[in-house]
Motif scaffolding. Sequence first.
Motif, PDB file in Angstrom:
ATOM      1  N   ASP A   8     -40.294 -19.849 100.644  1.00  0.00           N
ATOM      2  CA  ASP A   8     -39.445 -19.090  99.733  1.00  0.00           C
ATOM      3  C   ASP A   8     -37.979 -19.470  99.951  1.00  0.00           C
ATOM      4  O   ASP A   8     -37.577 -19.849 101.053  1.00  0.00           O
ATOM      5  N   LYS A  42     -33.721 -18.601  98.296  1.00  0.00           N
ATOM      6  CA  LYS A  42     -32.860 -17.825  97.400  1.00  0.00           C
ATOM      7  C   LYS A  42     -31.464 -18.417  97.410  1.00  0.00           C
ATOM      8  O   LYS A  42     -30.854 -18.620  98.464  1.00  0.00           O
ATOM      9  N   THR A  93     -27.622 -17.792  95.904  1.00  0.00           N
ATOM     10  CA  THR A  93     -26.776 -16.748  95.317  1.00  0.00           C
ATOM     11  C   THR A  93     -25.339 -17.240  95.233  1.00  0.00           C
ATOM     12  O   THR A  93     -24.796 -17.804  96.187  1.00  0.00           O
ATOM     13  N   SER A 126     -28.230 -14.569  91.286  1.00  0.00           N
ATOM     14  CA  SER A 126     -29.204 -15.012  92.283  1.00  0.00           C
ATOM     15  C   SER A 126     -30.332 -15.770  91.606  1.00  0.00           C
ATOM     16  O   SER A 126     -30.856 -15.342  90.575  1.00  0.00           O
ATOM     17  N   THR A 185     -34.033 -17.065  92.629  1.00  0.00           N
ATOM     18  CA  THR A 185     -34.997 -16.807  93.697  1.00  0.00           C
ATOM     19  C   THR A 185     -36.322 -17.480  93.399  1.00  0.00           C
ATOM     20  O   THR A 185     -36.837 -17.385  92.293  1.00  0.00           O
ATOM     21  N   PHE A 188     -38.212 -12.540  97.896  1.00  0.00           N
ATOM     22  CA  PHE A 188     -37.216 -12.793  98.942  1.00  0.00           C
ATOM     23  C   PHE A 188     -36.226 -11.646  98.994  1.00  0.00           C
ATOM     24  O   PHE A 188     -35.756 -11.171  97.972  1.00  0.00           O
ATOM     25  N   SER A 205     -32.550 -10.813 100.399  1.00  0.00           N
ATOM     26  CA  SER A 205     -31.373 -11.498 100.894  1.00  0.00           C
ATOM     27  C   SER A 205     -30.793 -10.813 102.120  1.00  0.00           C
ATOM     28  O   SER A 205     -30.792  -9.582 102.231  1.00  0.00           O
TER      29      SER A 205
END
Length: 356
Positions: A292, A294, A296, A342, A344, A348, A350
């Motif tokens: 996974d 992410k 941002t 974000s 993703t 997930f 953060s």
Amino acid sequence: MFHPIANIEDVQTLAQAIVNTIAEPFLVLDEKFRVLAASRSFYQTFKVDPEQTRGSLLYALGDGQWDIPALRLLLETIIPEKTAMDGFEVEHDFPNIGPRTMLLNARKVLYDHSSAVTILLAFNDITARRAIEREKEELLGRTEDLLRQKDVLLREMEHRVANSLQIIASILLLKARSVTSEETRQHLTDAHQRVLSVAEVQRHLHTSTGVEEIDVVSYLSKLCSSLAVSMVGEDQPIAVNVTAQGGRIDSQKAVSLGLIVTELVLNAIKYAFPMEKAKALIQVSYETDGDDWKLTVSDNGTGKAAGEPSSAGLGTAIVEALVKQLEARIEVISDTKGTSVSVTRATFTSRVPRAA
């Protein structure tokens, strides 16, 4: 307990049977290097006559074909000093069988009740193995040459792509300055900026070590630093910080992430701070958790008040297309504290706070 053998003839018969049982060519020599016994495999391998072999000096076998300097070194110099030698490699062109590479194992046998000396000599034909090893080395050398050529061609292609992007960007900018329509000028300016964004991503990929995988920390840090230097004006200083976990990503994913970051950072620089703001900040973070991840991009700019309509321009369409390509989802939070976008992949949570 050893089985009793009645006489010396029986001992010799047993010894010859043992010698013949050995699969590799095998010789038994006396201290003068005369052949006392030879295995059946020796006769078959080197195509020599048993009657002309037994009792003959080893160096005289086959009209002197065994008078090999490396073999003399083994028998006359090494064996007297060491009594044993394993893996002694000899290359020789034998008249009956052609070039051969042999590994020789030798043993000097000393007896308790006799001053006689016997030398045991075993041959292991590794000609085919050495040929395969040479072929592998040649293939490896050719492969390395091809890889070097590929790298040269790749660098040349990247150089040409960079030049082409710069030419396109220049043409768009010249066209934007020459048109009279403000709307057309804005579209051309946006297109010019996006071509520069692609060029910036391509440049950072080009300077990264390795082609298949890119170090994400170095990549995003250099990319955002370059964007800040080229786009942030003196009238509104904006800090662009990057927080990224270590690791490497494949180059295809790096291109998509780089374009997304470029679009979002440029958008924040252009629109998040319409008025001068102290400690203006754009925060870029990249986090991973197994497979996974992410991404941002947040700012502490004006954001949008509740109920204020949001505009969807070309930049938004580009980001959404790239997010779909990455099989990820996008989430936008915009309020009086700023804007956070974000991207993703999978579930997930953060651990990096928004820009504040």
